[in-house]
Scaffold this motif. Sequence first.
Motif, PDB file in Angstrom:
ATOM      1  N   PHE A 132       0.287  -7.120 -15.934  1.00 18.56           N
ATOM      2  CA  PHE A 132       0.477  -5.808 -16.556  1.00 18.56           C
ATOM      3  C   PHE A 132       1.763  -5.155 -16.057  1.00 18.56           C
ATOM      4  O   PHE A 132       2.559  -4.627 -16.846  1.00 18.56           O
ATOM      5  CB  PHE A 132      -0.730  -4.923 -16.251  1.00 18.56           C
ATOM      6  N   VAL A 133       1.978  -5.203 -14.754  1.00 15.34           N
ATOM      7  CA  VAL A 133       3.173  -4.593 -14.178  1.00 15.34           C
ATOM      8  C   VAL A 133       4.430  -5.252 -14.717  1.00 15.34           C
ATOM      9  O   VAL A 133       5.421  -4.586 -15.033  1.00 15.34           O
ATOM     10  CB  VAL A 133       3.129  -4.675 -12.636  1.00 15.34           C
ATOM     11  N   SER A 134       4.398  -6.566 -14.848  1.00 10.90           N
ATOM     12  CA  SER A 134       5.558  -7.285 -15.380  1.00 10.90           C
ATOM     13  C   SER A 134       5.912  -6.792 -16.777  1.00 10.90           C
ATOM     14  O   SER A 134       7.092  -6.596 -17.100  1.00 10.90           O
ATOM     15  CB  SER A 134       5.264  -8.788 -15.407  1.00 10.90           C
ATOM     16  N   GLU A 135       4.895  -6.550 -17.615  1.00 10.19           N
ATOM     17  CA  GLU A 135       5.145  -6.112 -18.986  1.00 10.19           C
ATOM     18  C   GLU A 135       5.712  -4.700 -19.045  1.00 10.19           C
ATOM     19  O   GLU A 135       6.652  -4.430 -19.800  1.00 10.19           O
ATOM     20  CB  GLU A 135       3.849  -6.193 -19.796  1.00 10.19           C
ATOM     21  N   ILE A 136       5.159  -3.775 -18.268  1.00 10.54           N
ATOM     22  CA  ILE A 136       5.665  -2.397 -18.338  1.00 10.54           C
ATOM     23  C   ILE A 136       7.048  -2.281 -17.716  1.00 10.54           C
ATOM     24  O   ILE A 136       7.862  -1.459 -18.155  1.00 10.54           O
ATOM     25  CB  ILE A 136       4.690  -1.394 -17.690  1.00 10.54           C
ATOM     26  N   LYS A 137       7.356  -3.124 -16.719  1.00  9.49           N
ATOM     27  CA  LYS A 137       8.683  -3.085 -16.106  1.00  9.49           C
ATOM     28  C   LYS A 137       9.749  -3.551 -17.099  1.00  9.49           C
ATOM     29  O   LYS A 137      10.892  -3.081 -17.069  1.00  9.49           O
ATOM     30  CB  LYS A 137       8.709  -3.955 -14.855  1.00  9.49           C
ATOM     31  N   LYS A 138       9.370  -4.478 -17.972  1.00 13.81           N
ATOM     32  CA  LYS A 138      10.318  -4.935 -18.993  1.00 13.81           C
ATOM     33  C   LYS A 138      10.722  -3.795 -19.917  1.00 13.81           C
ATOM     34  O   LYS A 138      11.803  -3.810 -20.511  1.00 13.81           O
ATOM     35  CB  LYS A 138       9.698  -6.062 -19.820  1.00 13.81           C
ATOM     36  N   LEU A 139       9.841  -2.800 -20.062  1.00 15.47           N
ATOM     37  CA  LEU A 139      10.109  -1.674 -20.958  1.00 15.47           C
ATOM     38  C   LEU A 139      10.843  -0.536 -20.244  1.00 15.47           C
ATOM     39  O   LEU A 139      11.109   0.493 -20.853  1.00 15.47           O
ATOM     40  CB  LEU A 139       8.785  -1.152 -21.525  1.00 15.47           C
ATOM     41  N   GLY A 140      11.147  -0.719 -18.967  1.00 17.32           N
ATOM     42  CA  GLY A 140      11.893   0.296 -18.230  1.00 17.32           C
ATOM     43  C   GLY A 140      11.049   1.197 -17.373  1.00 17.32           C
ATOM     44  O   GLY A 140      11.579   2.077 -16.676  1.00 17.32           O
ATOM     45  N   ASP A 199       6.226  -6.390  -7.566  1.00 15.70           N
ATOM     46  CA  ASP A 199       7.491  -5.737  -7.913  1.00 15.70           C
ATOM     47  C   ASP A 199       7.305  -4.216  -7.953  1.00 15.70           C
ATOM     48  O   ASP A 199       7.542  -3.556  -8.959  1.00 15.70           O
ATOM     49  CB  ASP A 199       8.011  -6.248  -9.259  1.00 15.70           C
ATOM     50  N   ILE A 200       6.893  -3.666  -6.819  1.00 13.62           N
ATOM     51  CA  ILE A 200       6.542  -2.247  -6.712  1.00 13.62           C
ATOM     52  C   ILE A 200       7.800  -1.412  -6.468  1.00 13.62           C
ATOM     53  O   ILE A 200       8.669  -1.787  -5.691  1.00 13.62           O
ATOM     54  CB  ILE A 200       5.535  -2.033  -5.560  1.00 13.62           C
ATOM     55  N   ASP A 201       7.872  -0.263  -7.153  1.00 13.49           N
ATOM     56  CA  ASP A 201       8.982   0.669  -6.946  1.00 13.49           C
ATOM     57  C   ASP A 201       8.624   1.782  -5.982  1.00 13.49           C
ATOM     58  O   ASP A 201       9.472   2.236  -5.194  1.00 13.49           O
ATOM     59  CB  ASP A 201       9.399   1.295  -8.281  1.00 13.49           C
ATOM     60  N   ILE A 202       7.382   2.252  -6.042  1.00 10.47           N
ATOM     61  CA  ILE A 202       6.957   3.423  -5.279  1.00 10.47           C
ATOM     62  C   ILE A 202       5.668   3.113  -4.521  1.00 10.47           C
ATOM     63  O   ILE A 202       4.713   2.579  -5.091  1.00 10.47           O
ATOM     64  CB  ILE A 202       6.688   4.634  -6.201  1.00 10.47           C
ATOM     65  N   LEU A 203       5.653   3.452  -3.229  1.00  2.35           N
ATOM     66  CA  LEU A 203       4.418   3.421  -2.444  1.00  2.35           C
ATOM     67  C   LEU A 203       4.015   4.865  -2.152  1.00  2.35           C
ATOM     68  O   LEU A 203       4.781   5.621  -1.552  1.00  2.35           O
ATOM     69  CB  LEU A 203       4.613   2.687  -1.113  1.00  2.35           C
ATOM     70  N   LYS A 204       2.832   5.256  -2.593  1.00  2.00           N
ATOM     71  CA  LYS A 204       2.317   6.590  -2.297  1.00  2.00           C
ATOM     72  C   LYS A 204       1.335   6.466  -1.137  1.00  2.00           C
ATOM     73  O   LYS A 204       0.279   5.835  -1.261  1.00  2.00           O
ATOM     74  CB  LYS A 204       1.651   7.188  -3.540  1.00  2.00           C
ATOM     75  N   ILE A 205       1.704   7.047  -0.021  1.00  2.00           N
ATOM     76  CA  ILE A 205       0.916   6.905   1.205  1.00  2.00           C
ATOM     77  C   ILE A 205      -0.387   7.689   1.069  1.00  2.00           C
ATOM     78  O   ILE A 205      -0.377   8.865   0.700  1.00  2.00           O
ATOM     79  CB  ILE A 205       1.718   7.398   2.421  1.00  2.00           C
ATOM     80  N   ASP A 206      -1.489   7.030   1.360  1.00  2.00           N
ATOM     81  CA  ASP A 206      -2.798   7.662   1.226  1.00  2.00           C
ATOM     82  C   ASP A 206      -2.847   8.978   2.005  1.00  2.00           C
ATOM     83  O   ASP A 206      -2.442   9.047   3.163  1.00  2.00           O
ATOM     84  CB  ASP A 206      -3.880   6.711   1.754  1.00  2.00           C
ATOM     85  N   GLY A 207      -3.350  10.018   1.329  1.00  2.00           N
ATOM     86  CA  GLY A 207      -3.333  11.361   1.917  1.00  2.00           C
ATOM     87  C   GLY A 207      -4.092  11.498   3.204  1.00  2.00           C
ATOM     88  O   GLY A 207      -3.804  12.387   4.023  1.00  2.00           O
ATOM     89  N   SER A 208      -5.074  10.629   3.458  1.00  2.00           N
ATOM     90  CA  SER A 208      -5.842  10.728   4.698  1.00  2.00           C
ATOM     91  C   SER A 208      -4.976  10.463   5.919  1.00  2.00           C
ATOM     92  O   SER A 208      -5.298  10.899   7.023  1.00  2.00           O
ATOM     93  CB  SER A 208      -7.018   9.746   4.672  1.00  2.00           C
ATOM     94  N   PHE A 209      -3.836   9.755   5.732  1.00  2.00           N
ATOM     95  CA  PHE A 209      -2.929   9.503   6.847  1.00  2.00           C
ATOM     96  C   PHE A 209      -1.825  10.558   6.929  1.00  2.00           C
ATOM     97  O   PHE A 209      -1.066  10.586   7.892  1.00  2.00           O
ATOM     98  CB  PHE A 209      -2.292   8.122   6.705  1.00  2.00           C
ATOM     99  N   VAL A 210      -1.747  11.407   5.908  1.00  2.00           N
ATOM    100  CA  VAL A 210      -0.690  12.425   5.854  1.00  2.00           C
ATOM    101  C   VAL A 210      -1.192  13.772   6.381  1.00  2.00           C
ATOM    102  O   VAL A 210      -0.488  14.460   7.119  1.00  2.00           O
ATOM    103  CB  VAL A 210      -0.176  12.574   4.404  1.00  2.00           C
ATOM    104  N   THR A 211      -2.425  14.131   6.013  1.00  2.00           N
ATOM    105  CA  THR A 211      -2.973  15.415   6.435  1.00  2.00           C
ATOM    106  C   THR A 211      -3.023  15.495   7.956  1.00  2.00           C
ATOM    107  O   THR A 211      -3.630  14.658   8.614  1.00  2.00           O
ATOM    108  CB  THR A 211      -4.389  15.611   5.857  1.00  2.00           C
ATOM    109  N   GLY A 212      -2.349  16.509   8.522  1.00  2.00           N
ATOM    110  CA  GLY A 212      -2.345  16.690   9.968  1.00  2.00           C
ATOM    111  C   GLY A 212      -1.507  15.688  10.716  1.00  2.00           C
ATOM    112  O   GLY A 212      -1.657  15.530  11.930  1.00  2.00           O
TER     113      GLY A 212
END
Length: 591
Positions: free
Chosen positions: A469-477, A499-512
């Motif tokens: 799925f990721v391969s297909e959507i990346k082809k579309l930009g 082929d990940i562009d963004i890693l969103k860090i889980d909020g449980s490790f961000v809070t505090g």
Amino acid sequence: MADSAKAFSLKHGRETVTGETGAAGVSARGVSTIAEAGDNAGGLQTMFEFDPEAGGLKWSDEEAAARIFGVAPGEVAASVDAFSACIEGEEDEARAAAFAGARASYSCEYRLKRADGAGHWVEERGGWIGYGPGRRLISIIRSIESRKRREEQLSWLAVNDELTGHLNRAHLRKALEETIADLVSKDGTGAYLMVGIDDLGAVNADFGFEAADKVIAEVGARLASVLGPEDRIGRVAGTKFGIIIAESDADYMRQICVRLLNVVRESVIETKGGAVAASVCLGAVSLPEQADASNIAMTRAEAALDAAKRIGKSSWAAFTDKTDVISQRRRNTHMSDVILTALNERRVRLAFQPIVADLDEAPKKFECLIRMRGDDGQNIPAPEFIPAAERLGLVHLLDRRVLELALNTLAICPNIHLNVNISMETVKDFVWAEGYIALLRSNQELARRITVELTETQVIDAIDASIEFVSEIKKLGCSFGIDDFGAGYTSFRNLKAMDIDILKIDGSFVTGVSSSRENQLFVRTLLDLARNFGMQTVAEWVDNEADAMLLKGLGVDYLQGFLLGKPETNPDWLPDGAPNDPPQRTERGQS
């Protein structure tokens, strides 16, 4: 002594070795480079020279060596035998061969037995330089205790819940599978209990999240205190625990449920915000009679928990066929009608939450969060309808509608970028996945300003479908992001394949994070991982400036959370009527 050996300068741990490549083929300049690299990494280190004729060791920095060995200066091992006696376990074969002159170079890690009785992890690298009588073994020893502790902590977090110390959901489920298999093989009986803390939302509202965390941790400890040695407990959701009773008939199940209810409410829980009188409800299912698989046990125990909550606080209920079939069917029928009607009447909407690179930046990136209004005009919380939509096979429709609304918004506002979430049910379903991709394909100019997000745990469950799925959507930009990263156990191989562009860090490790050394360590590790794979990072749940400043200092690329802005269905930059209807005006587009 040969010139190459005389050129060895022992000076305060950052040695400079000059000369040509020795008989063993090790470059003296290479040894110096290794030393500097280790020193720059911030680890305590020193070097030593081994003279095979004299059999002694000379240390470049006696003070650093003493700290590594845990002895007083002047008491550092002066011979190979004394050094080797400080190594825990068997000596590394390559190391022993090198000291015997049978190996040109070596590298190994081991634990030192320090004089204070504690172990200390070190890395040792060395090689021979020089010729003939002047030939010397030059080695570097560097403390890696911090790295080993970090690895140990990460390994522990892979199995356990950080807040309570109990098993996490995945490993409790694994333990439940093993328990059921064992009970079946022995023709035994046990039980699985689902425990939910009553009214924790009120504790959050009245005392704050820190107090709520204290209640969760204390309730978990109290529950564990009355369990047997073969029983297991894990945290399966924010306010819920799962408990495996290894041996239990109907009478004992009743006894343990009552005991668990009582141990939680026997005394108040003291928090910084004040004393909290906690209570729980329990749902119980008999194993393997009522559930011969872990997923069935968890589902039926949760249905029993729902029945207990309807009785009132501090109640418990055992699973029955009636509990599951009737109540679940009723909920499914009702929620199906609610979701389909909301879709038909255009009551599914987007809430936009800013994602910014700096605190003072005017946001141009937003995450699209799904919202649904009931026929009474009140918002229905996403946790109430998303799981039901997944269970009923309606989540495909919601994913499609979210993408349509996002594309409408991008067409109206040319200077913004939107992140949209998609469910794994849509990704895995060929027909719905192709329909989703076709919609992007027909709006390819807009697709370039979309980041599609999947949660890490979803990706792990269906990695092959995700990659395709990721391969297909990346082809579309489109860009692709992993949401809640750190909550699952994605392998390096899978990260590269996605082929990940963004890693969103889980909020449980961000809070505090600004006051938690453990969270800081985990965030640093994730940031290093992201940099190595060329990914940008987003920290979620940023709700105070101290956390925000620390996260930016650590190198996080983007911030998201209530500090930067709450999700809004009608932000100032969105033209009236968008994105459901054609805009009445366009001059308010984001600039």
